[in-house]
Design an enzyme around this catalytic site. Structure first.
Site, PDB file in Angstrom:
ATOM      1  N   LYS A 277       0.224  -1.554  -0.323  1.00 32.08           N
ATOM      2  CA  LYS A 277      -0.051   0.064  -0.118  1.00 32.08           C
ATOM      3  C   LYS A 277       0.675   1.603  -0.363  1.00 32.08           C
ATOM      4  O   LYS A 277       0.555   2.230  -0.289  1.00 32.08           O
ATOM      5  CB  LYS A 277      -1.151   0.066   1.056  1.00 32.08           C
ATOM      6  CG  LYS A 277      -2.132  -0.999   0.569  1.00 32.08           C
ATOM      7  CD  LYS A 277      -3.521  -1.469   1.772  1.00 32.08           C
ATOM      8  CE  LYS A 277      -4.067  -2.503   1.772  1.00 32.08           C
ATOM      9  NZ  LYS A 277      -3.601  -3.477   2.172  1.00 32.08           N
TER      10      LYS A 277
HETATM   11  C1  LIG Z   1      -4.890  -4.270   1.566  1.00 31.99           C
HETATM   12  C2  LIG Z   1      -3.888  -5.990   2.160  1.00 31.99           C
HETATM   13  C3  LIG Z   1      -3.732  -7.115   0.930  1.00 31.99           C
HETATM   14  C4  LIG Z   1      -5.233  -6.884   0.416  1.00 31.99           C
HETATM   15  O1  LIG Z   1      -5.557  -6.347  -1.049  1.00 31.99           O
HETATM   16  P1  LIG Z   1      -7.060  -5.475  -1.905  1.00 31.99           P
HETATM   17  O2  LIG Z   1      -6.180  -4.119  -2.682  1.00 31.99           O
HETATM   18  O3  LIG Z   1      -7.000  -4.547  -0.652  1.00 31.99           O
HETATM   19  O4  LIG Z   1      -7.645  -6.495  -2.432  1.00 31.99           O
HETATM   20  C5  LIG Z   1      -3.879  -8.103   0.850  1.00 31.99           C
HETATM   21  N1  LIG Z   1      -2.908  -8.138   1.758  1.00 31.99           N
HETATM   22  C6  LIG Z   1      -1.901  -7.417   2.809  1.00 31.99           C
HETATM   23  C7  LIG Z   1      -0.215  -7.302   3.114  1.00 31.99           C
HETATM   24  C8  LIG Z   1      -2.934  -5.773   2.626  1.00 31.99           C
HETATM   25  O5  LIG Z   1      -2.329  -4.952   3.206  1.00 31.99           O
END
Ligand SMILES: *Cc1c(COP(=O)(O)O)cnc(C)c1O
Length: 432
Positions: free
Chosen positions: A107
């Site tokens: 993210k």
């Molecule tokens: C947010 C997150 C996900 C999921 O991602 P999406 O885009 O919401 O499907 C998977 N793994 C981790 C470690 C995350 O922080």
């Protein structure tokens, strides 16, 4: 480039409006009105390009009408300050490590791009923007760190009490300055619901400029397509078809992969890998799409029962459900499967996966079991195992070295405000 709402293709807005609004007024998700395809010579030269050079070309294809060459360079350089190495795990199986950014989860890419793009788009305005974020863990830390001390932007993070790991919580509750956090007595979906309600609250929106940095925001969502191009560029030459498995919760990450594919990147199949919050695998198996309340698992950043990007995925396939189900295969796994996967990969390949990456690995393995020789596969490692240290250490019976930047957060003091699971309380907080 204009953006339309998935609820009403006639409703079109500019890049600036789509980014600042986050969600369309009709609650639809913004989508680019056309998806540019990149020329063949771009794909031919991909292996020789740096991550940043890939970023300039892809972002120019998307936002070249809206931003200057300098702004695009500034944006990409600010986002891609760390690598995303492709690591071989087994014959035909690679992982794309997306956890080398400041908060050790994928993210960071979206959050860094989003904060920079918002500040570019708000240049010359004297209004202050308030970014509202609901998080199941990693969004909060990535957004808080991406926006920390960015002038003119205040960030308010809502998270479910007791349902994020200690380390995740420390990564957003210890910063202070322009970052405030609210500990909600509820689950992630309750937090998300309150944020959505705030965006639709006319009275509130007359008083303040609210925006979102959840993965529904195109400024968070779109830059995630960059590392799919990069992964492909670093894959050893092969005649096999490519399958990419994405451990998913709100399905922004997978959607960005599909966007890359729609722009011409030759990905044969996507694998939507989830924990027991399995509404999308259920849908892909041929059932109607339904939502459920979320269940708690050891891959807690994917504990989502009402994935907010679902209709975006469908829109990327021109709302053609048959095509969607043909291009994307779904698998789900419970905690015991996840634990077994982590153990097996540690034993056989001496690689430590976090519980989310493990779900991605399992999805790929199940898919390849059907036709292993036809495919080469990549699964995304979405977080550093140290972010889920308690689970990883217990499952693998080892002691993890925490990267220094992660260890530093643990020393900070948690500052948060308790909030009832009640929209009126939230509104009162915002108006004070
Ligand atoms: C947010 C997150 C996900 C999921 O991602 P999406 O885009 O919401 O499907 C998977 N793994 C981790 C470690 C995350 O922080």
């Amino acid at each position: 480039m204009n953006f339309y709402s998935t609820n009403n293709p006639e409703h079109r807005v500019s890049l600036k409006e789509a980014v600042i609004k986050g969600l369309a007024p009709d609650q639809g998700l913004y989508m680019p009105e056309k998806i540019p395809t990149l020329p063949q010579d771009f794909f031919d030269k991909l292996p020789d390009l740096s991550f940043q050079e890939i970023g300039y070309e892809v972002i120019t294809a998307l936002f070249g009408e809206d931003l200057s060459v300098e702004q695009i360079k500034e944006l990409v350089d600010h986002t891609l300050t760390f690598d995303a190495p492709l690591v071989k795990i087994e014959e035909g199986v690679y992982t794309l490590e997306l956890f080398h950014g400041p908060t050790l989860a994928f993210k960071d890419f979206g959050a860094r791009f989003c904060s920079k793009l918002m500040s570019i788009l708000m240049e010359g305005e004297d209004r202050q923007v308030r970014v509202l974020v609901a998080t199941s863990g990693d969004t909060g830390s990535a957004v808080a760190n991406g926006f920390y001390k960015v002038p003119g932007v205040e960030v308010i993070i809502l998270y479910p009490k007791g349902k994020v790991s200690e380390l995740q919580e420390k990564q957003f509750t210890t910063l202070g300055e322009n970052i405030s956090t609210l500990e909600v007595d509820g689950v992630f979906d309750d937090c998300q619901k309150m944020v959505k309600e705030a965006f639709l609250d006319k009275e509130l929106n007359e008083k303040m400029l609210l925006t979102s940095a959840n993965s529904i925001n195109i400024a968070r969502w779109i830059p995630q397509c960059l590392y799919y191009f990069y992964a492909y560029s670093r894959l050893p030459k092969t005649d096999k078809k490519l399958a990419i498995s994405v451990p998913s919760g709100n399905f922004g990450n997978l959607g960005a992969g599909i966007l890359a594919e729609r722009m011409g990147l030759p990905i044969d199949t996507f694998i939507a890998s989830t924990n027991v919050n399995r509404v999308v695998p259920n849908y892909l198996a041929g059932n109607p799409f339904t939502t459920e309340s979320s269940l708690q698992t050891i891959s807690n950043s994917m504990d989502v029962g009402n994935p907010s990007n679902f209709y975006r995925l469908l829109a990327l396939f021109g709302n053609d459900e048959a095509l969607f189900r043909q291009k994307v295969k779904g698998f789900y796994f419970d905690d015991q499967d996840t634990i077994n996967g982590m153990k097996n990969v540690k034993q056989n390949s001496n690689y430590i996966m976090d519980p989310h990456g493990a779900v991605g690995y399992l999805g790929l393995r199940n898919f390849r079991n059907i036709s292993p020789d036809e495919y080469v596969g990549i699964f995304l490692e979405t977080a550093h195992p140290g972010k889920f240290r308690n689970v990883v250490e217990e499952v693998l019976e080892l002691k993890l070295e925490l990267p220094e930047r992660l260890a530093k957060f643990l020393e900070g003091e948690k500052k948060t405000i308790a909030l009832k699971n009640d929209y009126q309380e939230f509104k009162k907080y915002l108006c004070n």
